[in-house]
Design an enzyme around this catalytic site. Sequence first.
Site, PDB file in Angstrom:
ATOM      1  N   LYS A 160       0.860  -1.187   0.000  1.00  8.27           N
ATOM      2  CA  LYS A 160       0.000   0.000   0.000  1.00  8.27           C
ATOM      3  C   LYS A 160       0.894   1.234   0.000  1.00  8.27           C
ATOM      4  O   LYS A 160       1.932   1.243   0.700  1.00  8.27           O
ATOM      5  CB  LYS A 160      -0.897  -0.034   1.246  1.00  8.27           C
ATOM      6  CG  LYS A 160      -1.943   1.068   1.330  1.00  8.27           C
ATOM      7  CD  LYS A 160      -2.863   0.887   2.551  1.00  8.27           C
ATOM      8  CE  LYS A 160      -3.962   1.925   2.626  1.00  8.27           C
ATOM      9  NZ  LYS A 160      -4.851   1.730   3.798  1.00  8.27           N
ATOM     10  N   SER A 210      -9.887   1.756   2.739  1.00 12.76           N
ATOM     11  CA  SER A 210      -9.025   2.561   1.913  1.00 12.76           C
ATOM     12  C   SER A 210      -7.959   1.761   1.149  1.00 12.76           C
ATOM     13  O   SER A 210      -7.365   2.287   0.211  1.00 12.76           O
ATOM     14  CB  SER A 210      -8.306   3.591   2.791  1.00 12.76           C
ATOM     15  OG  SER A 210      -7.456   2.959   3.720  1.00 12.76           O
ATOM     16  N   SER A 222     -10.144  -0.840   6.890  1.00 12.71           N
ATOM     17  CA  SER A 222      -9.562  -0.728   5.544  1.00 12.71           C
ATOM     18  C   SER A 222      -8.823  -1.954   5.036  1.00 12.71           C
ATOM     19  O   SER A 222      -8.404  -1.967   3.880  1.00 12.71           O
ATOM     20  CB  SER A 222      -8.614   0.466   5.478  1.00 12.71           C
ATOM     21  OG  SER A 222      -9.378   1.636   5.386  1.00 12.71           O
TER      22      SER A 222
HETATM   23  N1  GLN Z   1     -13.374   3.975   6.174  1.00 11.00           N
HETATM   24  C1  GLN Z   1     -12.777   4.430   7.385  1.00 11.00           C
HETATM   25  C2  GLN Z   1     -12.380   5.869   7.254  1.00 11.00           C
HETATM   26  O1  GLN Z   1     -12.657   6.449   6.267  1.00 11.00           O
HETATM   27  C3  GLN Z   1     -11.600   3.566   7.740  1.00 11.00           C
HETATM   28  C4  GLN Z   1     -10.408   3.844   6.937  1.00 11.00           C
HETATM   29  C5  GLN Z   1      -9.224   3.005   7.320  1.00 11.00           C
HETATM   30  O2  GLN Z   1      -9.365   1.957   7.965  1.00 11.00           O
HETATM   31  N2  GLN Z   1      -8.056   3.478   6.962  1.00 11.00           N
HETATM   32  O3  GLN Z   1     -11.818   6.446   8.125  1.00 11.00           O
END
Ligand code: GLN
Length: 486
Positions: free
Chosen positions: A79, A154, A178
């Site tokens: 990532k 994400s 995520s």
């Molecule tokens: N969807 C969540 C957010 O927007 C979690 C994102 C994540 O786990 N990085 O914060």
Amino acid sequence: MAWNTFSTVAETVKALDDKQVSAVELATHYLDRADALQPALNAYVTLDREKTLVEAAAADAKRAAGETAPLLGVPIAHKDIYLIEGWRTTCGSKMLENFIAPYTSTVVKNMSDAGMVTLGKLNMDEFAMGSSNETSYFGPVKNPWDVSRVPGGSSGGSAASVAAGLAPASTGTDTGGSIRQPAMFCNLTGLKPTYGVCSRFGIIAFASSLDQAGPFAQTAEDCALLLTAMAGFDAHDATSLDRPKENYSRDLSRPLNGLRIGLPKEFFGEGVAPGIAKAVDDALTVYRKLGAITVEVSLPNVKYSVPAYYVVAPAEASSNLSRFDGVRYGHRAAQYSDLMDMYMRSRAEGFGAEVKRRILIGAYVLSHGYYDAYYLQAGKLRRLIAEDFKRAYEVCDVVMGPTAPETAFQFGAKSDDPVKMYLNDIFTICANLTGQPAMSHPCGVDEAGQHVGMQIIGNYLDEARMLNVAHQYQLATDWHRKHPSI
Ligand code: GLN
């Protein structure tokens, strides 16, 4: 079995050991496939063929010299939130569009020490804020199962790359879901370890008390191999757990007789799409056949997870992201009148809309007079949620339920309504707030043919047990063996 595009990590290690394929051949194959599918999927932000092939050739040379490492020559994509020395590291943002990392994150270093070869950097929501990969400055990632749908977020690039066979495995980070939600959307197995198991050093910080690194792969068996390489104490991270190295594959073959699965009634109510409820139910039937018993548990405070998260995460993000000021690194506005103007313009130009929204919320909840009303209260909710789980583990070994309330949705379906988007993480966020390990494994499809994930939440440091549970399910089923025809 001969090696192929969708070989697992375990199968790839065997193919390398048996000299069916070399590390250079593997890297070349995945790089070619990544290039060919980049226009369709947009999974990668950066590929650097030369760097990757140098690493692969070094792995082959080590093998030829009789050197060993557990995953020597196996490719992995990261990532784009992980710093890797000499590689561009963007975090999905214009702010870091041209940032070259000056050092390597501990997790990537650990994986390199285990012999893994870096394939490239994967697309993601900007600063890991999102559930659909639509907030990336580099454009959305497409779901390889249906390119009109999101791959989840994400870590959308991390999921799409493995699902489409552009990498045998990848890393992600999970602050609110995520890893688990994109794993579900792309039919993969993904694990968020206990907070502190993987070092956060060299991973661009979003919400420091919630962020954890973890693997994406086709199988639980692979996740065990990958986590064994990734995890370990690191003096560079003050929250790293100082404990001996573990072999997360050690319990894989344990039978599930007598396993007590806790089913929280809060995870099975309204709001879960019928196709998801059915797939999860069918999976529980398989678990019962494998000897597990199910017990109902209650987590009365998990309903506060999303509101607590949307205080804690933006608060910590606003503080972490204050370092992007156009002075030390990152985007700097071309024109400005004085220092304050340079800060403002650089940040206004460098950050996207969702990141700005989080910074504003965070600055608000931390401001004088509001800290006690919001941040402190959210901290108390975290404690209450952790106590709910503690009570549940008195009568069960693991907690299970759907990973997300909906399957992969169409692009644009939620991007105008942040609250709708935030609710996608309703089942995953609790494990970040408490720090418990949690994973998702494939368990079927809904009426539209979209993939459903079973979430397993475990007690602190129970990763080996959870991986055992998922592995036994995967020995009895073949959902995880399905691949998109792309
Ligand atoms: N969807 C969540 C957010 O927007 C979690 C994102 C994540 O786990 N990085 O914060």
